[in-house]
Design a protein around this motif. Structure first.
Motif, mmCIF file in Angstrom:
data_model
loop_
_atom_site.group_PDB
_atom_site.id
_atom_site.type_symbol
_atom_site.label_atom_id
_atom_site.label_comp_id
_atom_site.label_asym_id
_atom_site.label_seq_id
_atom_site.Cartn_x
_atom_site.Cartn_y
_atom_site.Cartn_z
ATOM 1 N N THR A 61 15.701 50.665 15.772
ATOM 2 C CA THR A 61 15.376 50.466 14.364
ATOM 3 C C THR A 61 13.965 50.973 14.067
ATOM 4 O OG1 THR A 61 14.464 48.251 14.729
ATOM 5 C CG2 THR A 61 16.825 48.413 14.266
ATOM 6 N N SER B 258 11.580 49.573 12.224
ATOM 7 C CA SER B 258 10.532 48.552 12.299
ATOM 8 C C SER B 258 10.121 48.274 13.737
ATOM 9 C CB SER B 258 10.999 47.265 11.621
ATOM 10 O OG SER B 258 12.236 46.820 12.155
ATOM 11 N N GLU C 188 15.113 46.726 5.952
ATOM 12 C CA GLU C 188 15.404 46.154 7.259
ATOM 13 C C GLU C 188 14.938 44.698 7.267
ATOM 14 O OE1 GLU C 188 13.949 48.320 10.572
ATOM 15 O OE2 GLU C 188 14.991 50.174 10.055
#
Length: 354
Positions: A104, A106, A270
């Motif tokens: 991801t 993040s 997210e």
């Protein structure tokens, strides 16, 4: 002669933080672009965008009256430049793109804190740059934050994407320390060459391996992200190196993952996990420790001759035959000097400590 007195935090800290903000924003934006372009090709587009954009800046400066006063590259700089292009321009961005494609945005953004740690450890252990207890504690907080991101279901592990990002950070750590050898030269020229060489290499390799040509809007978007997130960021980082040294510039650069994570959570929706929030808190403590450091003691400057952009201050008290503009660059000699003031291991404070 009037000498200028500035805070030891300026301009190095704002430059390093500005570099971090631009680079941090590039990670989630690159993640977004990866849905439409091959990872290796995107690495090439990013660096070509940086190189071409800085080439335009390099060409336009004299046309708009901005005389280039920075010291140009010299022959002894070329081996260091080649190593910087290899580690920081070819290997690291490829590994980052591979990692971003497998994790991801993040988590990837926060794991990029490992670059600051790698930079500082190499500066400390290999190049013997002074790193005090406060900086080490801050680094430990950042490392703990990165480690928390690796927990999955109670087991400590890194997914393949995280491992690729860790390798990219190691390559950038090597790159940052080697770039210190070039920090007195023109940063726009260095970043331009790095971007053009690394970008061309990655684009050629990507097409050789069968990458498809993306839509022109994707190419343009990647070039813009590369110009600001890599090109302008690298110029600011190199100027930060000049004033702060490698370890501390790398420490301030640790803000980059927070910017990336913030964009990933707010723009790309997210969900901020508990581990992400804890990691961000620990990394924030580490960053605060780095920002609040104060290094001051009696120190002695040995005789030194070099060429770099400077203004006349306590460390540049030489005379000129005629009037000069400030700042300016030329070969000059420093006479022995002993004094006390807050400082970082910049171009003139790379002394040892007992």
């Amino acid at each position: 002669m009037d000498h200028q007195h500035h805070s030891h935090l300026f301009p190095g800290v704002p430059l390093a933080l500005g570099s971090a903000i631009l680079f941090g924003a590039s990670a989630p934006l690159s993640k977004w672009l990866l849905g439409s372009v091959d990872p290796w090709l995107l690495a090439g587009i990013l660096y070509l965008g940086a190189g071409i954009g800085l080439a335009l800046v390099h060409w336009v400066r004299p046309l708009i009256g901005l005389e280039r006063v920075e010291t140009p590259l010299s022959r002894p700089d070329l081996p260091w430049l080649a190593a910087v292009v290899l580690f920081g321009g070819i290997m690291a961005p490829l590994f980052l793109m591979l990692g971003l494609s497998l994790t991801t945005a993040s988590s990837a953004s926060l794991l990029l804190n490992l670059e600051g740690l790698a930079t500082m450890l190499i500066a400390w252990l290999v190049f013997r740059e002074n790193v005090d207890r406060r900086l080490l504690i801050g680094a430990l907080a950042i490392l703990l934050g990165a480690a928390i991101l690796s927990f999955d279901g109670g087991a400590f592990r890194l997914d393949p994407g995280g491992l690729w990002i860790a390798v990219a950070c190691l390559c950038w750590g090597i790159d940052n320390n080697l770039t210190r050898k070039l920090s007195s030269a023109d940063p726009v020229q260095i970043a331009m060459i790095k971007g053009l060489a690394a970008g061309s290499t990655n684009v050629i390799l990507a097409f050789t391996l069968g990458a498809a040509i993306p839509d022109v809007t994707i190419i343009a978007a990647g070039a813009v992200v590369g110009f600001f997130g890599i090109g302008v960021s690298l110029v600011m980082f190199m100027l930060g190196l000049r004033h702060l040294g490698t370890a501390r510039t790398g420490a301030y650069f640790s803000l980059a993952p927070f910017i990336g994570a913030l964009i990933a959570v707010t723009v790309f929706r997210e969900a901020p996990s508990v581990s992400l929030l804890i990691a961000a808190f620990l990394m924030g403590i580490g960053l605060w420790l780095h920002l609040s450091e104060r290094h001051e003691h009696d120190h002695e400057h040995d005789p030194l001759e070099h060429d770099h952009l400077h203004s006349h201050d306590d460390h540049h008290s030489h005379v000129h035959d005629g009037p000069v503009t400030e700042p300016h660059a030329h070969w000059h000699r420093h006479t022995p000097l002993r004094h006390k003031h807050p400082h970082y291991p910049d171009l003139h404070h790379r002394h040892g400590h007992g």
